[in-house]
Enzyme design. Structure first.
Site, PDB file in Angstrom:
ATOM      1  N   TYR A 155      30.448  18.996  18.705  1.00 16.21           N
ATOM      2  CA  TYR A 155      30.393  18.869  19.880  1.00 16.21           C
ATOM      3  C   TYR A 155      31.989  19.728  20.734  1.00 16.21           C
ATOM      4  CZ  TYR A 155      28.838  17.496  25.382  1.00 16.21           C
ATOM      5  OH  TYR A 155      28.779  18.376  26.839  1.00 16.21           O
ATOM      6  N   LYS A 162      34.042  17.468  28.724  1.00 13.10           N
ATOM      7  CA  LYS A 162      33.388  17.026  30.065  1.00 13.10           C
ATOM      8  C   LYS A 162      34.499  15.522  30.364  1.00 13.10           C
ATOM      9  CE  LYS A 162      29.519  18.515  29.737  1.00 13.10           C
ATOM     10  NZ  LYS A 162      28.902  18.778  30.842  1.00 13.10           N
TER      11      LYS A 162
END
Length: 256
Positions: A155, A162
Site C-alpha cells: 500500500y 489515508k
C-alpha cells in the site's frame, strides 16, 4: 414506508465500476429516497454508462477534485440540478504507480504529493466547494478510508495519504460543527474495485482478511460498506462527527 434518505439530496464521487462502494452507495441512496448527482473524472462517459444501472436516472458532471476551476463552478452546477445538498460522499483516491507496490523508500516527492492532493486534501476542497449548498440545515460529509493505523503490504504511500485523510476529516468535523455539518469516514475492508486493481500486489494485502477477520469477508461485496455510508448520510447519526466507522469484518479489533 419512506426510506432513511427521503428528501435528501446527495452528491457522490467515484462511481467508476458497478463493483465499487460508491456505486452501491448511490444505488442504496436512491432506494432510500434520495435525489443524487454523480461526479466523474477523467472519463465521465464511463460513469454515465455505469449510472444507467442505477434504479433512477441521474446527472453526471465532470469534476477533477484537484482543479480549482472545476471546484469553483461546482456550486452553480449542483444548484441548477438539485437546488441544495444534504450530503456529500468522498470516494476519491489515487497514487502513481511508483508510490505503490513496495516502492515506499524510493518514491519521489512529486508522486507522493499527487497521492496526498488527490486522496486527502481533496476532502477539504470538495467539502468547501459544497458547503454553500448545505446552508439550510447542515449536512453530512462521508469519506472512505483504509485503516491507516497500520503499514500494509504494497500500500506504501497510500497509507500516509489515508492517515492524512483521516486527520483532515477530524479537523473538518471540528471546524464545521457550528454549521451543523458532520464529517465522518467509513473504514472498509478490501474490495475488488478499480482503485484496488491499480495497486500492485493487492492480493497479498487482501489475503490478510482470509486469516484474521472475525467475520467472513467477501471482497466482491461492497454492499456492507455502502450501507454504512448511507447510514451516516441519514439522520440516524445526528450527533456523530469526526468518527471512523469500521466496516471490515472486525479485523481492526484483533491482533496477529
Amino acid at each position: 414506508m419512506s426510506g432513511i434518505l427521503e428528501g435528501k439530496r446527495i452528491l457522490i464521487t467515484g462511481v467508476l465500476m458497478e463493483s465499487s462502494i460508491a456505486f452501491h452507495t448511490a444505488k442504496l441512496a436512491q432506494e432510500q429516497g434520495a435525489e443524487i448527482i454523480l461526479t466523474a473524472f477523467p472519463r465521465p462517459t464511463l460513469t454515465e454508462r455505469i449510472a444507467r444501472k442505477l434504479p433512477k436516472p441521474t446527472k453526471v458532471i465532470e469534476l477533477d477534485v484537484t482543479n480549482a476551476e472545476h471546484l469553483g463552478s461546482l456550486e452553480d452546477t449542483v444548484r441548477a440540478e438539485l437546488g441544495s445538498l444534504d450530503g456529500v460522499v468522498h470516494s476519491v483516491g489515487f497514487a502513481p504507480q511508483d508510490a505503490l507496490g513496495g516502492n515506499f523508500l524510493n518514491a519521489p516527492w512529486e508522486s507522493v504529493a499527487t497521492a496526498m492532493h488527490v486522496s486527502a486534501f481533496s476532502l477539504k476542497s470538495l467539502t468547501m466547494a459544497c458547503l454553500p449548498l448545505m446552508s439550510n440545515g447542515g449536512g453530512s460529509v462521508v469519506g472512505l478510508t483504509f485503516d491507516a493505523q497500520y503499514a500494509w503490504p504494497q500500500y506504501d504511500w497510500m497509507g500516509p495519504a489515508k492517515a492524512a485523510l483521516e486527520a483532515t476529516s477530524r479537523y473538518l468535523a471540528r471546524d464545521l460543527g457550528k454549521q451543523n455539518v458532520r464529517c465522518n469516514l467509513i473504514s472498509a475492508g478490501p474490495i475488488g474495485s478499480m482503485a484496488a486493481k491499480s495497486i500492485p500486489g493487492f492480493g497479498e494485502l487482501a489475503d490478510v482478511w482470509n486469516h484474521r477477520s472475525p467475520l467472513e469477508w467477501d471482497m466482491s461485496d461492497p454492499g456492507p460498506a455502502g450501507r454504512g455510508v448511507v447510514a451516516l448520510l441519514s439522520d440516524w447519526f445526528p450527533k456523530t462527527t469526526g468518527e471512523i466507522i469500521h466496516v471490515d469484518g472486525g479485523l481492526h479489533a484483533v491482533g496477529a
